[in-house]
Design an enzyme around this catalytic site. Structure first.
Site, mmCIF file in Angstrom:
data_model
loop_
_atom_site.group_PDB
_atom_site.id
_atom_site.type_symbol
_atom_site.label_atom_id
_atom_site.label_comp_id
_atom_site.label_asym_id
_atom_site.label_seq_id
_atom_site.Cartn_x
_atom_site.Cartn_y
_atom_site.Cartn_z
ATOM 1 N N LYS A 257 5.593 -0.710 21.836
ATOM 2 C CA LYS A 257 4.633 -1.749 22.204
ATOM 3 C C LYS A 257 5.231 -2.766 23.174
ATOM 4 O O LYS A 257 6.216 -3.423 22.862
ATOM 5 C CB LYS A 257 4.135 -2.465 20.942
ATOM 6 C CG LYS A 257 3.143 -1.644 20.134
ATOM 7 C CD LYS A 257 3.045 -2.051 18.679
ATOM 8 C CE LYS A 257 2.451 -3.405 18.456
ATOM 9 N NZ LYS A 257 2.296 -3.689 16.999
ATOM 10 N N GLU B 198 2.549 -5.296 9.895
ATOM 11 C CA GLU B 198 1.755 -6.511 10.105
ATOM 12 C C GLU B 198 1.702 -7.366 8.833
ATOM 13 O O GLU B 198 0.976 -8.366 8.789
ATOM 14 C CB GLU B 198 0.328 -6.145 10.547
ATOM 15 C CG GLU B 198 0.247 -5.458 11.905
ATOM 16 C CD GLU B 198 0.633 -6.387 13.047
ATOM 17 O OE1 GLU B 198 0.242 -7.565 13.023
ATOM 18 O OE2 GLU B 198 1.355 -5.919 13.954
#
Lengths: 427, 427
Positions: B192, B294
């Site tokens: 990412k 997350e």
């Protein structure tokens, strides 16, 4: 201010309720209201017969991209888009083609949330700052990971919206809805998305497979004839560098353009598709055999850059192809008959007289651009040379040992060839 | 002016001749001149014994990324980079770590063209405009398709340079050289890359596999203790949400930090690597099982956003994890013992007193941020709820039917849990 310049200030010309399926006031049906006179009223039956829907899968590497090309095909396009199961559609529209968008978007608006973002399609706006504006607008319009970005316009809108789709949430789906010949027959048949840097054209981008490509060929009929040149030049390139056996189709399409434009566009689409599809299957990122599509683009990009907006891409590529052909002949690769066929084929483009178009170019400025051509990194290239696609025969590029169709050509040879084109009596 | 703010104005502190192997004045050898006192003189032997070079391949989906982590390992890093066969190295450096860069870059400069681009690493600069500046500077420094972008700094530099590498010529190679714990143990172990939009954090980016990841752990020893918090918080997250069996390693590393920092960082690197590597192999884009990383980031991002720079990411994530644990308990997923272990483990982070840190937050502002959390698109999520990672046990997220470790939690429940954390006496 860039934002003001790039975004059309005028309000969207359709009632907002058309755009939102979730709005309780959204009509369940709508009156078809196509802006193309020849399309949906008296002529639609004829157009449909002329151009049946072409649909299928374009394979680009491991990606299979559904495409739908037809005339008067709003329903077919809408069904294709609906089948993607989008959370919402963020539609980036060139302000010049808003009237084409209305039937399709009001149809889509019955089934999903549709949010238009109207932009002005000038080359100087094709920068990351415009991509960022599109991204911010998309988020403000409620885009999430289930949304798609639909790009409705020419090559610029396709590139800007294509890069925005590549970047939003690290990638949302992209639907190309090209409205110009060069976009429909060439640019969207590719994974390449990109914008310009201050330091050069298309230097910043990504490879992204569209989730769908759709085109109503009647959209293309409203482009003024001069605006068709770029698309036609790229198809001439395909004939010369890839599929010389299609020369008659190409000439027939040009002859049909004034009176049977949809038939002409159908032929040109087939020509573009058949040229690119086999290459894209094995070279999806266009870094090897598919570099043949750069034919004419080394000197072409240099001319375009020096002309700074005063020469269209299509015209620049046409001169670039003639220069590449002259260089190929000069270096002993291309025979005289094939060189002459270049001039004959490109005479259909109704280019200005070579001396008038080309003598104004300063050779040293061209040399500077050629030295920094953005294809340099593809092959080792000595400093005083530029990588060019050369031909040994029509449809057959000169390749190096690895099958790369790029050859370093000395700047001197390239400029000599350019001067031959400038002085030609063949056009 | 953004450019002035984001780019360090001061001149590069090393002689320019060090950077260019093609310069005739480039020295063939150089005196090692490391800026970390504990590294290369009296302590280097001890550090080397403490931390042998960790190298291998990190598999992220189909990509195999070589990594090299060690102490006092300039030669090893340089050899790894040289093995990539780069045309040139464009090195994006956080201005705060220029002294760490000198030994490595002067070593690299003997074999290849090395061009530094020094940037200031503040969160408000993490935008596409900074990426564009890096791209323009890279082209001006002679980058071509054979170049790589090397990112030397913390998470911000990794993200900006990572996205620049993804975009330059539609992708050049990327080398991560992380200099902060959170970058070294967490951020660079990922495909990412991304920057912020005006409309939200990390909304614009790409997935790009680095060509190499390299870290001299002595770089990390110069970070002030408060600056370590974010890296430590992310490792605490890994213990709580992924590898609870490593709790003792984590605590041992924290105990070692003051006196044996390289040993501590080695343990934390192993913890980060072992937590992420198995997930990345099967979920390279972190859209399914790897969303467990997350944990704590829904309320964490909301706090960070409302605090507008006044709360570090690490502190925000720590409060976010406690809130997620309280919500997990409240919804009947997590037992009391595991909830208590959250407080015990996070007490090592030396957070401020909860009331002082959290009472100042306006709940309505938090609710607004929670409603637009950027994980919404991953799962269907009703309007008055936010997608959160919840735990049913340490190391075991609550998953939906598709194995997605995200659950829509009502805003009310999330805020109740937050108020419990605010009122806690456990820390």
């Amino acid at each position: 201010m860039r934002r003001g310049a790039a975004f059309a200030a005028r309000p969207t010309p359709w009632p907002a309720r058309y755009w939102n399926a979730r709005s309780t006031s959204a009509p369940r049906s709508h009156r078809f209201n196509c802006a193309v006179p020849a399309c949906c009223s008296q002529a639609s039956g004829r157009l449909r017969r002329e151009a049946p829907m072409h649909d299928g899968l374009l394979r680009i590497g491991s990606a299979a991209v559904p495409y739908r090309y037809g005339a008067d095909c709003t329903d077919g396009l809408a069904e294709g888009i609906e089948a993607l199961g989008l959370g919402s559609a963020i539609v980036v529209i060139d302000e010049a083609v808003q009237s084409h968008a209305e039937p399709l978007l009001s149809r889509l608006g019955q089934r999903m949330q549709v949010r238009p973002i109207v932009i002005a399609g000038a080359e100087q706006h094709k920068r990351l700052s415009l991509v960022e504006e599109v991204l911010d607008r998309a988020v403000a319009e409620g885009a999430d990971r289930t949304s798609a970005i639909l790009a409705m316009g020419g090559g610029l809108v396709g590139n800007v919206a294509g890069l925005a789709a590549s970047l939003l949430f690290r990638g949302v789906r992209l639907v190309h809805l090209p409205t110009t010949p060069v976009a429909a027959f060439d640019a969207v048949l590719s994974l390449k998305q990109g914008v310009n840097l201050r330091s050069g054209k298309n230097l910043c981008g990504a490879y992204t497979a569209p989730a769908m490509i759709g085109c109503d060929l009647t959209w293309l009929t409203t482009i003024p004839r001069r605006g068709l040149l770029t698309g036609i030049a790229e198809m001439a390139k395909n004939v010369l560098a890839v599929v010389p056996g299609r020369e008659r189709d190409f000439e027939e399409a040009l002859a049909n353009l004034p009176d049977r434009p949809v038939a002409a566009f159908t032929t040109l689409f087939e020509l573009g598709f058949d040229s690119k599809a086999p290459m894209l299957r094995t070279d999806p990122n266009e870094k090897k055999a598919a570099l043949v599509f750069e034919y004419g683009h080394t000197v072409g990009h240099a001319l375009e850059s020096v002309a700074a907006g005063a020469m269209s891409h299509g015209e620049a590529v046409a001169w670039g192809m003639l220069t590449a052909a002259e260089a190929s002949a000069q270096l002993g690769h291309l025979g005289d008959a094939d060189l002459k066929r270049h001039y004959r084929l490109l005479s259909h483009l109704e280019l200005p007289a070579p001396r008038i178009a080309l003598e104004r170019f300063d050779l040293e400025s061209l040399a500077t651009r050629l030295r920094s051509d953005n294809k340099r990194g593809h092959i080792p290239c000595p400093p005083e040379s530029a990588p060019m696609v050369l031909l040994r025969r029509l449809g057959e590029p000169v390749a190096d040992g690895d099958g790369m169709p790029l050859i370093p050509v000395s700047i001197g040879t390239a400029l000599d060839a350019f001067e031959k084109v400038t002085a030609t009596e063949e056009l």
